[in-house]
Enzyme design. Structure first.
Site, PDB file in Angstrom:
ATOM      1  N   LYS A  13       0.822  -1.215   0.000  1.00  0.00           N
ATOM      2  CA  LYS A  13       0.000   0.000   0.000  1.00  0.00           C
ATOM      3  C   LYS A  13       0.859   1.269   0.000  1.00  0.00           C
ATOM      4  O   LYS A  13       0.645   2.177  -0.804  1.00  0.00           O
ATOM      5  CB  LYS A  13      -0.937   0.022   1.233  1.00  0.00           C
ATOM      6  CG  LYS A  13      -1.899  -1.157   1.285  1.00  0.00           C
ATOM      7  CD  LYS A  13      -2.835  -1.075   2.478  1.00  0.00           C
ATOM      8  CE  LYS A  13      -2.148  -1.134   3.824  1.00  0.00           C
ATOM      9  NZ  LYS A  13      -1.430  -2.403   4.104  1.00  0.00           N
ATOM     10  N   ARG A  87      -9.631   0.471   8.952  1.00  0.00           N
ATOM     11  CA  ARG A  87      -9.179  -0.906   9.155  1.00  0.00           C
ATOM     12  C   ARG A  87     -10.226  -1.747   9.886  1.00  0.00           C
ATOM     13  O   ARG A  87      -9.991  -2.918  10.149  1.00  0.00           O
ATOM     14  CB  ARG A  87      -7.908  -0.878   9.993  1.00  0.00           C
ATOM     15  CG  ARG A  87      -6.670  -1.436   9.287  1.00  0.00           C
ATOM     16  CD  ARG A  87      -5.528  -1.189  10.227  1.00  0.00           C
ATOM     17  NE  ARG A  87      -4.309  -1.841   9.995  1.00  0.00           N
ATOM     18  CZ  ARG A  87      -3.225  -1.253   9.486  1.00  0.00           C
ATOM     19  NH1 ARG A  87      -3.271  -0.028   9.019  1.00  0.00           N
ATOM     20  NH2 ARG A  87      -2.101  -1.915   9.432  1.00  0.00           N
ATOM     21  N   ARG A 126      11.344  -5.816   4.723  1.00  0.00           N
ATOM     22  CA  ARG A 126      11.174  -4.360   4.549  1.00  0.00           C
ATOM     23  C   ARG A 126      12.217  -3.590   5.359  1.00  0.00           C
ATOM     24  O   ARG A 126      12.478  -3.899   6.516  1.00  0.00           O
ATOM     25  CB  ARG A 126       9.773  -3.954   4.997  1.00  0.00           C
ATOM     26  CG  ARG A 126       9.571  -2.443   5.032  1.00  0.00           C
ATOM     27  CD  ARG A 126       8.123  -2.050   5.053  1.00  0.00           C
ATOM     28  NE  ARG A 126       7.349  -2.649   6.111  1.00  0.00           N
ATOM     29  CZ  ARG A 126       6.015  -2.572   6.178  1.00  0.00           C
ATOM     30  NH1 ARG A 126       5.335  -1.936   5.250  1.00  0.00           N
ATOM     31  NH2 ARG A 126       5.361  -3.135   7.180  1.00  0.00           N
ATOM     32  N   ARG A 159      11.447  -1.899  10.969  1.00  0.00           N
ATOM     33  CA  ARG A 159      10.404  -1.578  11.945  1.00  0.00           C
ATOM     34  C   ARG A 159      10.326  -2.681  12.999  1.00  0.00           C
ATOM     35  O   ARG A 159      10.337  -3.865  12.638  1.00  0.00           O
ATOM     36  CB  ARG A 159       9.052  -1.465  11.231  1.00  0.00           C
ATOM     37  CG  ARG A 159       8.771  -0.094  10.672  1.00  0.00           C
ATOM     38  CD  ARG A 159       7.560  -0.051   9.805  1.00  0.00           C
ATOM     39  NE  ARG A 159       6.359  -0.658  10.375  1.00  0.00           N
ATOM     40  CZ  ARG A 159       5.183  -0.679   9.748  1.00  0.00           C
ATOM     41  NH1 ARG A 159       5.054  -0.130   8.555  1.00  0.00           N
ATOM     42  NH2 ARG A 159       4.143  -1.243  10.309  1.00  0.00           N
ATOM     43  N   ARG A 170      -0.486  -9.334  13.337  1.00  0.00           N
ATOM     44  CA  ARG A 170      -1.014  -8.302  12.427  1.00  0.00           C
ATOM     45  C   ARG A 170      -1.883  -8.940  11.345  1.00  0.00           C
ATOM     46  O   ARG A 170      -2.903  -8.386  10.944  1.00  0.00           O
ATOM     47  CB  ARG A 170       0.141  -7.497  11.816  1.00  0.00           C
ATOM     48  CG  ARG A 170       0.829  -6.619  12.870  1.00  0.00           C
ATOM     49  CD  ARG A 170       2.163  -6.100  12.391  1.00  0.00           C
ATOM     50  NE  ARG A 170       2.034  -5.166  11.304  1.00  0.00           N
ATOM     51  CZ  ARG A 170       3.056  -4.813  10.512  1.00  0.00           C
ATOM     52  NH1 ARG A 170       4.260  -5.332  10.699  1.00  0.00           N
ATOM     53  NH2 ARG A 170       2.873  -3.945   9.553  1.00  0.00           N
TER      54      ARG A 170
HETATM   55  P1  ADP Z   1       2.255  -1.830   3.205  1.00  0.00           P
HETATM   56  O1  ADP Z   1       2.280  -0.320   3.134  1.00  0.00           O
HETATM   57  O2  ADP Z   1       1.030  -2.419   2.556  1.00  0.00           O
HETATM   58  O3  ADP Z   1       2.464  -2.344   4.586  1.00  0.00           O
HETATM   59  P2  ADP Z   1       4.800  -1.621   1.751  1.00  0.00           P
HETATM   60  O4  ADP Z   1       4.430  -0.770   0.587  1.00  0.00           O
HETATM   61  O5  ADP Z   1       5.609  -0.987   2.823  1.00  0.00           O
HETATM   62  O6  ADP Z   1       3.478  -2.368   2.342  1.00  0.00           O
HETATM   63  O7  ADP Z   1       5.564  -2.904   1.158  1.00  0.00           O
HETATM   64  C1  ADP Z   1       6.058  -3.925   2.027  1.00  0.00           C
HETATM   65  C2  ADP Z   1       7.425  -4.405   1.526  1.00  0.00           C
HETATM   66  O8  ADP Z   1       7.241  -5.125   0.311  1.00  0.00           O
HETATM   67  C3  ADP Z   1       8.412  -3.278   1.222  1.00  0.00           C
HETATM   68  O9  ADP Z   1       9.703  -3.716   1.607  1.00  0.00           O
HETATM   69  C4  ADP Z   1       8.314  -3.085  -0.302  1.00  0.00           C
HETATM   70  O10 ADP Z   1       9.555  -2.661  -0.849  1.00  0.00           O
HETATM   71  C5  ADP Z   1       7.944  -4.489  -0.767  1.00  0.00           C
HETATM   72  N1  ADP Z   1       7.001  -4.499  -1.898  1.00  0.00           N
HETATM   73  C6  ADP Z   1       5.915  -3.691  -2.071  1.00  0.00           C
HETATM   74  N2  ADP Z   1       5.252  -4.032  -3.202  1.00  0.00           N
HETATM   75  C7  ADP Z   1       5.917  -5.078  -3.724  1.00  0.00           C
HETATM   76  C8  ADP Z   1       5.725  -5.886  -4.919  1.00  0.00           C
HETATM   77  N3  ADP Z   1       4.700  -5.676  -5.753  1.00  0.00           N
HETATM   78  N4  ADP Z   1       6.617  -6.871  -5.158  1.00  0.00           N
HETATM   79  C9  ADP Z   1       7.654  -7.098  -4.321  1.00  0.00           C
HETATM   80  N5  ADP Z   1       7.900  -6.386  -3.204  1.00  0.00           N
HETATM   81  C10 ADP Z   1       7.043  -5.388  -2.904  1.00  0.00           C
HETATM   82  P1  AMP Z   2       0.839   0.098   9.306  1.00  0.00           P
HETATM   83  O1  AMP Z   2       1.954   1.097   9.197  1.00  0.00           O
HETATM   84  O2  AMP Z   2      -0.339   0.436   8.456  1.00  0.00           O
HETATM   85  O3  AMP Z   2       1.320  -1.318   9.102  1.00  0.00           O
HETATM   86  O4  AMP Z   2       0.303   0.199  10.816  1.00  0.00           O
HETATM   87  C1  AMP Z   2       1.148  -0.089  11.913  1.00  0.00           C
HETATM   88  C2  AMP Z   2       0.310  -0.291  13.169  1.00  0.00           C
HETATM   89  O5  AMP Z   2      -0.385   0.928  13.493  1.00  0.00           O
HETATM   90  C3  AMP Z   2      -0.792  -1.357  13.072  1.00  0.00           C
HETATM   91  O6  AMP Z   2      -0.314  -2.669  13.320  1.00  0.00           O
HETATM   92  C4  AMP Z   2      -1.772  -0.868  14.153  1.00  0.00           C
HETATM   93  O7  AMP Z   2      -1.319  -1.198  15.449  1.00  0.00           O
HETATM   94  C5  AMP Z   2      -1.683   0.656  14.009  1.00  0.00           C
HETATM   95  N1  AMP Z   2      -2.683   1.188  13.044  1.00  0.00           N
HETATM   96  C6  AMP Z   2      -2.444   1.817  11.867  1.00  0.00           C
HETATM   97  N2  AMP Z   2      -3.587   2.174  11.278  1.00  0.00           N
HETATM   98  C7  AMP Z   2      -4.588   1.766  12.089  1.00  0.00           C
HETATM   99  C8  AMP Z   2      -6.006   1.816  12.017  1.00  0.00           C
HETATM  100  N3  AMP Z   2      -6.660   2.373  10.968  1.00  0.00           N
HETATM  101  N4  AMP Z   2      -6.721   1.279  13.036  1.00  0.00           N
HETATM  102  C9  AMP Z   2      -6.110   0.712  14.089  1.00  0.00           C
HETATM  103  N5  AMP Z   2      -4.769   0.617  14.227  1.00  0.00           N
HETATM  104  C10 AMP Z   2      -4.009   1.131  13.225  1.00  0.00           C
END
Ligand code: ADP
Ligand code: AMP
Length: 220
Positions: A13, A87, A126, A159, A170
């Site tokens: 995302k 969420r 990541r 992270r 999660r």
């Molecule tokens: P989210 O915001 O949904 O938690 P991220 O955008 O941070 O996910 O992506 C999670 C990890 O996967 C990051 O390390 C990113 O570089 C990698 N990633 C994202 N999209 C892809 C994809 N289509 N193919 C391979 N790796 C990806």
């Molecule tokens: P994310 O960066 O989206 O993976 O979110 C990291 C953490 O933040 C999650 O595991 C939750 O603990 C909290 N969080 C983020 N967005 C929300 C949401 N919309 N509702 C509840 N918790 C959230």
């Protein structure tokens, strides 16, 4: 345009939002990023969120809804893309209600679909830049110099909630509390299911195709 990006943690995302905002000039609002900023600043909100985030649970709805209402209110006319919010169905209902007060609604939902195994590989690999927020992956999206941000030379970090142990929680929260949000939106909104088990550019192309159709009024 007012867009919501849904998908499991690690679905891509944040990565795709950065590309969407560049192309369409929207504001990227990531609830997770905002919470991490609040924690870094040591605010009361950040302190409240800490224990939930560290264990992989969702932060209570009332905390999140108020936080996001504040930032959405300030979004520019061009619109926004929401990443990580809503969420829960309760959060989605509250968001709809507050938008409806201003005769607005979410224009489309982009639902990034990946399986749990892929999620684990993406999340555990990541790495992010603590200074500029750029996101990399140890295998899928490597920086030019290992462990160093291409943009500003800062040492990349992992992270704390990206450990395999927390990821399991999660994912549980995602399946139990967030997946029902897709069905909620399918009742009254346009939802695009996107196969996100493809490389980053391919996923972007699919998203852009749907968003461009939407921007030109051709969305279904
Ligand atoms: P989210 O915001 O949904 O938690 P991220 O955008 O941070 O996910 O992506 C999670 C990890 O996967 C990051 O390390 C990113 O570089 C990698 N990633 C994202 N999209 C892809 C994809 N289509 N193919 C391979 N790796 C990806
Ligand atoms: P994310 O960066 O989206 O993976 O979110 C990291 C953490 O933040 C999650 O595991 C939750 O603990 C909290 N969080 C983020 N967005 C929300 C949401 N919309 N509702 C509840 N918790 C959230």
């Amino acid at each position: 345009m007012r867009i919501v990006l849904l998908g499991a943690p690690g679905a891509g995302k944040g990565t795709q939002c950065k590309r969407i905002v560049e192309k369409y000039g929207l504001l990227h609002l990531s609830s997770g990023d905002i919470l991490r900023q609040e924690r870094a600043a040591g605010s009361t909100l950040g302190q409240k969120a800490q224990k939930y985030m560290d264990s992989g649970a969702l932060v209570p709805d009332e905390v999140i809804v108020e936080m996001m209402a504040g930032v959405i209110k300030k979004a520019p006319q061009a619109g926004f893309v929401l990443d990580g919010f809503p969420r829960t169905v309760n959060q989605a209902e509250k968001l709809d209600k507050s938008l409806a007060c201003n005769d607005k609604k979410i224009d489309a939902i982009l639902n990034l679909k990946v399986d749990d195994q892929m999620v684990a590989q993406r999340i555990t690999g990541r790495r992010s830049c603590p200074k500029c927020g750029a996101v990399y992956h140890v295998e899928n999206l490597r920086p030019k110099v290992e462990g160093i941000c291409d943009k500003d030379g800062t040492k990349l970090t992992q992270r704390p909630d990206d450990s395999l142990e927390v990821v399991t929680n999660r994912l549980k929260a995602y399946h139990q509390q967030t997946e029902p949000v897709v069905d909620y939106y399918k009742k009254n909104n346009t939802v695009y299911d996107i196969d996100a088990d493809k490389d980053i550019d391919e996923v972007s192309a699919l998203l852009f195709k749907n968003l461009s159709a939407l921007a030109e009024g051709r969305g279904n």
